[in-house]
Design a protein around this motif. Sequence first.
Motif, mmCIF file in Angstrom:
data_model
loop_
_atom_site.group_PDB
_atom_site.id
_atom_site.type_symbol
_atom_site.label_atom_id
_atom_site.label_comp_id
_atom_site.label_asym_id
_atom_site.label_seq_id
_atom_site.Cartn_x
_atom_site.Cartn_y
_atom_site.Cartn_z
ATOM 1 N N ALA A 172 -101.938 12.151 -54.460
ATOM 2 C CA ALA A 172 -102.992 12.148 -53.443
ATOM 3 C C ALA A 172 -104.246 11.456 -53.966
ATOM 4 C CB ALA A 172 -103.322 13.584 -53.039
ATOM 5 N N ILE A 173 -105.059 10.994 -53.050
ATOM 6 C CA ILE A 173 -106.356 10.343 -53.278
ATOM 7 C C ILE A 173 -106.180 8.983 -53.950
ATOM 8 C CG2 ILE A 173 -108.692 10.501 -54.273
ATOM 9 C CD1 ILE A 173 -108.324 13.596 -54.159
ATOM 10 N N VAL A 174 -105.560 8.939 -55.129
ATOM 11 C CA VAL A 174 -105.359 7.667 -55.838
ATOM 12 C C VAL A 174 -104.432 6.756 -55.035
ATOM 13 C CG1 VAL A 174 -104.421 6.629 -57.950
ATOM 14 C CG2 VAL A 174 -105.811 8.711 -58.096
ATOM 15 N N VAL A 175 -103.373 7.324 -54.482
ATOM 16 C CA VAL A 175 -102.508 6.635 -53.519
ATOM 17 C C VAL A 175 -102.954 7.189 -52.168
ATOM 18 C CG1 VAL A 175 -100.143 6.242 -52.753
ATOM 19 C CG2 VAL A 175 -100.645 6.413 -55.209
ATOM 20 N N PRO A 176 -103.811 6.440 -51.467
ATOM 21 C CA PRO A 176 -104.609 7.002 -50.364
ATOM 22 C C PRO A 176 -103.866 7.258 -49.051
ATOM 23 C CG PRO A 176 -105.072 4.683 -50.595
ATOM 24 C CD PRO A 176 -104.147 5.042 -51.713
ATOM 25 N N CYS A 177 -102.993 8.246 -49.055
ATOM 26 C CA CYS A 177 -102.268 8.609 -47.843
ATOM 27 C C CYS A 177 -103.199 9.165 -46.766
ATOM 28 C CB CYS A 177 -101.152 9.590 -48.166
ATOM 29 S SG CYS A 177 -101.681 11.062 -49.059
ATOM 30 N N GLY A 212 -89.641 9.117 -56.217
ATOM 31 C CA GLY A 212 -89.191 9.222 -54.840
ATOM 32 C C GLY A 212 -88.086 8.226 -54.559
ATOM 33 N N THR A 213 -87.702 8.161 -53.298
ATOM 34 C CA THR A 213 -86.663 7.224 -52.878
ATOM 35 C C THR A 213 -87.250 5.810 -52.850
ATOM 36 O OG1 THR A 213 -87.213 7.332 -50.527
ATOM 37 C CG2 THR A 213 -85.668 9.014 -51.382
ATOM 38 N N PRO A 214 -86.407 4.797 -52.811
ATOM 39 C CA PRO A 214 -86.939 3.429 -52.697
ATOM 40 C C PRO A 214 -87.848 3.257 -51.476
ATOM 41 C CG PRO A 214 -84.653 3.339 -53.382
ATOM 42 C CD PRO A 214 -84.957 4.792 -53.048
ATOM 43 N N PHE A 215 -87.480 3.854 -50.332
ATOM 44 C CA PHE A 215 -88.323 3.732 -49.144
ATOM 45 C C PHE A 215 -89.669 4.413 -49.357
ATOM 46 C CE2 PHE A 215 -89.871 5.205 -44.977
ATOM 47 C CZ PHE A 215 -89.995 3.982 -44.335
ATOM 48 N N GLN A 216 -89.656 5.618 -49.924
ATOM 49 C CA GLN A 216 -90.913 6.309 -50.195
ATOM 50 C C GLN A 216 -91.791 5.470 -51.116
ATOM 51 O OE1 GLN A 216 -89.224 9.969 -51.728
ATOM 52 N NE2 GLN A 216 -89.797 11.104 -49.881
ATOM 53 N N LYS A 217 -91.206 4.932 -52.166
ATOM 54 C CA LYS A 217 -91.976 4.111 -53.100
ATOM 55 C C LYS A 217 -92.555 2.882 -52.414
ATOM 56 C CE LYS A 217 -89.597 5.573 -57.291
ATOM 57 N NZ LYS A 217 -88.782 5.127 -58.438
ATOM 58 N N GLN A 218 -91.811 2.289 -51.474
ATOM 59 C CA GLN A 218 -92.332 1.149 -50.719
ATOM 60 C C GLN A 218 -93.555 1.564 -49.895
ATOM 61 O OE1 GLN A 218 -89.836 -0.292 -47.522
ATOM 62 N NE2 GLN A 218 -90.954 -2.225 -47.366
ATOM 63 N N VAL A 219 -93.437 2.701 -49.220
ATOM 64 C CA VAL A 219 -94.560 3.203 -48.407
ATOM 65 C C VAL A 219 -95.755 3.492 -49.306
ATOM 66 C CG1 VAL A 219 -95.365 5.123 -46.959
ATOM 67 C CG2 VAL A 219 -93.113 4.088 -46.539
ATOM 68 N N TRP A 220 -95.525 4.166 -50.429
ATOM 69 C CA TRP A 220 -96.628 4.524 -51.329
ATOM 70 C C TRP A 220 -97.307 3.289 -51.891
ATOM 71 C CZ3 TRP A 220 -92.987 8.442 -54.132
ATOM 72 C CH2 TRP A 220 -92.743 9.514 -53.274
ATOM 73 N N GLN A 221 -96.533 2.241 -52.176
ATOM 74 C CA GLN A 221 -97.134 0.993 -52.655
ATOM 75 C C GLN A 221 -98.022 0.389 -51.571
ATOM 76 O OE1 GLN A 221 -97.440 -0.575 -55.604
ATOM 77 N NE2 GLN A 221 -98.722 -2.017 -54.488
ATOM 78 N N LEU A 222 -97.549 0.407 -50.329
ATOM 79 C CA LEU A 222 -98.346 -0.121 -49.220
ATOM 80 C C LEU A 222 -99.631 0.688 -49.023
ATOM 81 C CD1 LEU A 222 -95.471 -0.929 -46.708
ATOM 82 C CD2 LEU A 222 -96.965 -2.596 -47.863
ATOM 83 N N LEU A 223 -99.579 1.978 -49.283
ATOM 84 C CA LEU A 223 -100.785 2.805 -49.157
ATOM 85 C C LEU A 223 -101.882 2.316 -50.092
ATOM 86 C CD1 LEU A 223 -99.239 6.412 -49.043
ATOM 87 C CD2 LEU A 223 -100.135 5.075 -47.112
ATOM 88 N N THR A 224 -101.502 1.875 -51.282
ATOM 89 C CA THR A 224 -102.504 1.426 -52.258
ATOM 90 C C THR A 224 -103.196 0.138 -51.816
ATOM 91 O OG1 THR A 224 -100.954 0.127 -53.610
ATOM 92 C CG2 THR A 224 -101.229 2.479 -54.175
#
Length: 167
Positions: free
Chosen positions: A123-128, A75-87
């Motif tokens: 999904a699930i593993v990265v808990p959105c 994904g984009t850098p912003f998406q990756k930042q959001v996904w990291q925060l989800l974890t």
Amino acid sequence: MIYYQWFTSPLGQVLLTSNGQSLTGLHLHGQKYFPNRTEDWQESTLDLFVQVQEQLTEYFAHQRQQFDLPLEPQGTPFQKQVWQLLTEIPFGQTISYGTLAKQTGNPTASRAVGAANGRNPIAIVVPCHRVIAANGALTGYAGGVDRKQWLLRHEQAEVGNLLGSVV
């Protein structure tokens, strides 16, 4: 090359994808943004897929609260930042899109956070599913709001069991 394998879960069929080293996707069948297989896809029994299935089975059996898997979402850098925060959202807890936006350093980016959350490829593993509206509503989930509700109830039941056993 994209390697893939199907897994049967309490939420239905799940498509796992990998680059051969890391998990790149965990998609609930029928979800929004479900990937289309192309010629460069190959069904596989990677050791990684065995690990993912074991950990998902433990999660669904209330025996695991955190995943320990190599992840490489695209994904984009912003998406990756959001996904990291989800974890970093604790098991059994939820936060609002606004709170997540503040954590990105851009408190007015709630809509952008929501869009990134919706495009989470793991999904699930990265808990959105742990991100909800500020008023507590279960808005949006690429896998369907019914599945989001199921995941949240599943986790909150486990937290309730843990709290009950401490008393």
